[in-house]
Design a protein around this motif. Structure first.
Motif, PDB file in Angstrom:
ATOM      1  N   ASP A 181      69.537  69.133  29.312  1.00 40.48           N
ATOM      2  CA  ASP A 181      68.947  68.899  30.635  1.00 40.48           C
ATOM      3  C   ASP A 181      68.130  70.123  31.008  1.00 40.48           C
ATOM      4  N   VAL A 182      66.854  70.133  30.621  1.00 39.45           N
ATOM      5  CA  VAL A 182      66.023  71.332  30.704  1.00 39.45           C
ATOM      6  C   VAL A 182      64.648  70.997  31.270  1.00 39.45           C
ATOM      7  N   ALA A 183      63.940  72.055  31.685  1.00 41.66           N
ATOM      8  CA  ALA A 183      62.568  71.900  32.152  1.00 41.66           C
ATOM      9  C   ALA A 183      61.577  72.075  31.013  1.00 41.66           C
ATOM     10  N   GLY A 184      61.879  72.959  30.069  1.00 40.53           N
ATOM     11  CA  GLY A 184      60.974  73.231  28.962  1.00 40.53           C
ATOM     12  C   GLY A 184      61.527  72.735  27.642  1.00 40.53           C
ATOM     13  N   MET A 185      60.632  72.294  26.755  1.00 41.09           N
ATOM     14  CA  MET A 185      61.004  71.773  25.439  1.00 41.09           C
ATOM     15  C   MET A 185      61.964  70.586  25.535  1.00 41.09           C
ATOM     16  N   ARG A 186      61.773  69.769  26.532  1.00 41.64           N
ATOM     17  CA  ARG A 186      62.664  68.630  26.734  1.00 41.64           C
ATOM     18  C   ARG A 186      62.639  67.679  25.536  1.00 41.64           C
ATOM     19  N   ALA A 187      61.456  67.429  24.971  1.00 42.05           N
ATOM     20  CA  ALA A 187      61.337  66.443  23.901  1.00 42.05           C
ATOM     21  C   ALA A 187      61.936  66.917  22.575  1.00 42.05           C
ATOM     22  N   THR A 188      62.398  68.174  22.509  1.00 40.47           N
ATOM     23  CA  THR A 188      63.063  68.608  21.270  1.00 40.47           C
ATOM     24  C   THR A 188      64.425  67.964  21.115  1.00 40.47           C
ATOM     25  N   GLY A 189      64.991  67.420  22.205  1.00 41.71           N
ATOM     26  CA  GLY A 189      66.303  66.782  22.116  1.00 41.71           C
ATOM     27  C   GLY A 189      67.353  67.708  21.528  1.00 41.71           C
ATOM     28  N   SER A 190      67.374  68.949  21.999  1.00 41.96           N
ATOM     29  CA  SER A 190      68.271  69.958  21.419  1.00 41.96           C
ATOM     30  C   SER A 190      69.681  69.849  21.991  1.00 41.96           C
ATOM     31  N   HIS A 191      70.268  68.696  21.791  1.00 40.64           N
ATOM     32  CA  HIS A 191      71.600  68.413  22.316  1.00 40.64           C
ATOM     33  C   HIS A 191      72.668  69.149  21.521  1.00 40.64           C
ATOM     34  N   HIS A 220      50.237  67.451  36.069  1.00 40.03           N
ATOM     35  CA  HIS A 220      49.062  68.192  35.615  1.00 40.03           C
ATOM     36  C   HIS A 220      49.144  68.430  34.107  1.00 40.03           C
ATOM     37  N   PRO A 221      48.030  68.265  33.367  1.00 39.88           N
ATOM     38  CA  PRO A 221      48.072  68.434  31.909  1.00 39.88           C
ATOM     39  C   PRO A 221      48.587  69.798  31.458  1.00 39.88           C
ATOM     40  N   LEU A 222      48.363  70.832  32.266  1.00 40.67           N
ATOM     41  CA  LEU A 222      48.780  72.164  31.861  1.00 40.67           C
ATOM     42  C   LEU A 222      50.293  72.350  31.908  1.00 40.67           C
ATOM     43  N   GLN A 223      50.998  71.541  32.689  1.00 36.22           N
ATOM     44  CA  GLN A 223      52.445  71.701  32.811  1.00 36.22           C
ATOM     45  C   GLN A 223      53.148  71.565  31.467  1.00 36.22           C
ATOM     46  N   ARG A 224      52.619  70.717  30.588  1.00 39.15           N
ATOM     47  CA  ARG A 224      53.216  70.539  29.264  1.00 39.15           C
ATOM     48  C   ARG A 224      53.238  71.873  28.505  1.00 39.15           C
ATOM     49  N   PHE A 225      52.099  72.563  28.552  1.00 40.71           N
ATOM     50  CA  PHE A 225      51.997  73.820  27.814  1.00 40.71           C
ATOM     51  C   PHE A 225      52.732  74.944  28.527  1.00 40.71           C
ATOM     52  N   LEU A 226      52.756  74.896  29.840  1.00 42.91           N
ATOM     53  CA  LEU A 226      53.464  75.918  30.605  1.00 42.91           C
ATOM     54  C   LEU A 226      54.973  75.804  30.391  1.00 42.91           C
ATOM     55  N   GLN A 227      55.514  74.626  30.629  1.00 46.53           N
ATOM     56  CA  GLN A 227      56.968  74.456  30.544  1.00 46.53           C
ATOM     57  C   GLN A 227      57.497  74.645  29.125  1.00 46.53           C
ATOM     58  N   ASP A 228      56.769  74.119  28.147  1.00 46.39           N
ATOM     59  CA  ASP A 228      57.225  74.251  26.763  1.00 46.39           C
ATOM     60  C   ASP A 228      56.877  75.618  26.170  1.00 46.39           C
ATOM     61  N   GLY A 229      55.690  76.121  26.518  1.00 43.61           N
ATOM     62  CA  GLY A 229      55.190  77.330  25.881  1.00 43.61           C
ATOM     63  C   GLY A 229      55.901  78.600  26.286  1.00 43.61           C
ATOM     64  N   LEU A 230      56.617  78.579  27.408  1.00 45.38           N
ATOM     65  CA  LEU A 230      57.366  79.765  27.823  1.00 45.38           C
ATOM     66  C   LEU A 230      58.701  79.886  27.098  1.00 45.38           C
ATOM     67  N   VAL A 231      59.124  78.830  26.422  1.00 46.44           N
ATOM     68  CA  VAL A 231      60.473  78.795  25.853  1.00 46.44           C
ATOM     69  C   VAL A 231      60.640  79.626  24.576  1.00 46.44           C
ATOM     70  N   PRO A 232      59.721  79.572  23.593  1.00 41.81           N
ATOM     71  CA  PRO A 232      59.999  80.275  22.334  1.00 41.81           C
ATOM     72  C   PRO A 232      60.352  81.744  22.494  1.00 41.81           C
ATOM     73  N   ALA A 233      59.693  82.449  23.388  1.00 41.66           N
ATOM     74  CA  ALA A 233      59.993  83.877  23.565  1.00 41.66           C
ATOM     75  C   ALA A 233      61.381  84.113  24.147  1.00 41.66           C
ATOM     76  N   GLN A 234      62.028  83.049  24.627  1.00 40.45           N
ATOM     77  CA  GLN A 234      63.409  83.157  25.101  1.00 40.45           C
ATOM     78  C   GLN A 234      64.415  83.072  23.957  1.00 40.45           C
ATOM     79  N   HIS A 235      63.955  82.591  22.805  1.00 36.45           N
ATOM     80  CA  HIS A 235      64.852  82.404  21.664  1.00 36.45           C
ATOM     81  C   HIS A 235      65.376  83.758  21.186  1.00 36.45           C
ATOM     82  N   ALA A 236      66.617  83.779  20.706  1.00 36.45           N
ATOM     83  CA  ALA A 236      67.240  85.032  20.283  1.00 36.45           C
ATOM     84  C   ALA A 236      66.425  85.754  19.217  1.00 36.45           C
ATOM     85  N   MET A 237      65.719  85.007  18.375  1.00 36.44           N
ATOM     86  CA  MET A 237      64.955  85.643  17.303  1.00 36.44           C
ATOM     87  C   MET A 237      63.633  86.214  17.781  1.00 36.44           C
ATOM     88  N   LEU A 238      63.263  85.929  19.043  1.00 39.90           N
ATOM     89  CA  LEU A 238      61.956  86.352  19.552  1.00 39.90           C
ATOM     90  C   LEU A 238      62.031  87.108  20.875  1.00 39.90           C
TER      91      LEU A 238
END
Length: 390
Positions: free
Chosen positions: A188-198, A349-367
């Motif tokens: 239940d997330v705002a970013g990378m929702r379509a990854t289905g990371s259950h 807005h079309p940019l929300q897709r890139f904003l919400q998803d694009g902020l997530v990778p840098a949160q990953h432990a490896m990054l």
């Protein structure tokens, strides 16, 4: 462990024009269906099949088992393009690289996994690592693991186990039939929702020792891709998603900036000096980060192809360029958000897709930002403050 559940694994179009056409077709379908994927919260199997047709899921299968291993930079440029359309789908597709881990399995096991074809979609929920009960010939596995990206479309699933004497204390991954795994829908997330990371739950499943491996362990297959630094590659395929998201965000800004009038009837955004300046700076920032990322990748890959041992310093630089790409591209996405004005706050807005998803990778432990420090420590001759880095 029988492999009769691995049935949809000989799918890719022939290499060349047919496969390139399949890739372009998948991108067109993605543009039409990306909202659907986000709303339902996962990338479905029918689209995974399109990615298989495009060769994404044989890109890290050993050549000896029918795979067509791609050079890391070539694979990541494809993930970047997918991510420029939909970053969450790019994230799921990036795990087409994860079969490099399975190269640490016994050769006989790999032969069974790929017996029906090389187009295998793997998903893993590795943390928190769980204790497993030792039994004759394997382990009795029970537990719940988080962040199993792409688990709803996977052909085979991995879970993380704490290591013991047999692995010299190093953690293991155990492979399971997806039918033996329960998906706990907690993504239940705002970013990378379509990854289905259950989360995935396993209850008292027996896993033979032959279906376990040390993640990042020594490959049993001697082909160039499996000599490329595997943990660094795992970070890279996530970082490149951010590069793609930033590309998609700036492409939107270019298109909207070329409009002749603004919604309020004033000067078109693209004619404003501040827009032009900020847009150019964002393009340069993205281009610089991308160039460092791919040039470092190509340099390490050249060493691998030449049969040279990849030094710790080279791997450290690879990790540094990877972290840098994720964080710089993240800033580019935020700059695109600023350029897009008030309208960008709307969920539609079309940019929300890139904003919400694009902020997530840098949160990953490896990054995360602490990997900058770890790279700096190693380059200066000190110990890295992060385990298993680089």
């Amino acid at each position: 462990m029988p492999n009769d559940f691995l049935i949809d694994t000989r799918v890719a179009e022939p290499a060349g024009e047919a496969r390139e056409a399949a890739f372009e077709y998948a991108l067109k379908v993605l543009e039409q269906r990306r909202n659907e994927f986000s709303e339902q919260g996962y990338v479905p199997k029918d689209f995974i099949r399109l990615l298989k047709k495009a060769g994404i899921y044989r890109a890290s299968t050993p050549e000896r088992f029918g795979g067509e291993p791609m050079a890391p930079a070539d694979f990541m440029r494809r993930i970047e393009r997918i991510s420029s359309v939909d970053p969450a789908t790019g994230w799921v597709a990036s795990f087409g690289s994860s079969l490099v881990y399975l190269a640490a399995l016994p050769e006989e096991t790999q032969a069974k996994i790929y017996a029906n074809g090389p187009d295998v979609c793997y998903a893993g929920g590795l943390f928190p690592m769980q204790e497993a009960e030792n039994e004759a010939g394997g382990y009795r596995v029970t537990g719940v693991w988080q962040f199993a990206s792409g688990c709803k479309g996977a052909d085979i699933v991995g879970v993380g186990l704490k290591g013991g004497p047999q692995s010299h204390g190093r953690p293991l991954t155990a492979l399971l039939n997806p039918a033996d795994v329960e998906i706990v829908e907690n993504w239940d997330v705002a970013g990378m929702r379509a990854t289905g990371s259950h989360a995935i739950k396993v209850d008292e499943q027996f896993v033979p020792t032959s279906m376990t491996f040390i993640r990042g362990g020594d490959p049993q297959i001697d082909e160039p891709l499996y000599r490329y630094p595997s943990l660094a590659y795992a970070a890279q395929v996530l970082s490149v998603v951010t590069l793609g998201a930033a590309r998609g965000a700036l492409d939107f800004c270019r298109e909207s900036g070329a409009a002749k009038t603004s919604i309020a009837g004033g000067t078109a955004k693209g004619e404003r000096p501040t827009f032009q300046d900020s847009f150019a700076r964002a393009e340069a920032r993205l281009g610089a980060a991308r160039a460092y990322f791919f040039s470092t990748t190509e340099k390490v890959w050249s060493d691998v192809l030449a049969g040279n041992e990849v030094s710790q310093e080279a791997v450290t630089e690879l990790r540094l360029a990877t972290t840098h790409a994720a964080h710089e591209a993240r800033e580019v996405i935020l700059a695109a958000f600023d350029l897009s004005g008030t309208g960008a706050i709307y969920n539609t807005h079309p940019l929300q897709r890139f904003l919400q998803d694009g902020l997530v990778p840098a949160q990953h432990a490896m990054l995360q930002a602490n990997t900058y420090q770890a790279a700096g420590a190693l380059l200066l001759g000190f110990d890295a403050p992060i385990p298993s880095f680089p």
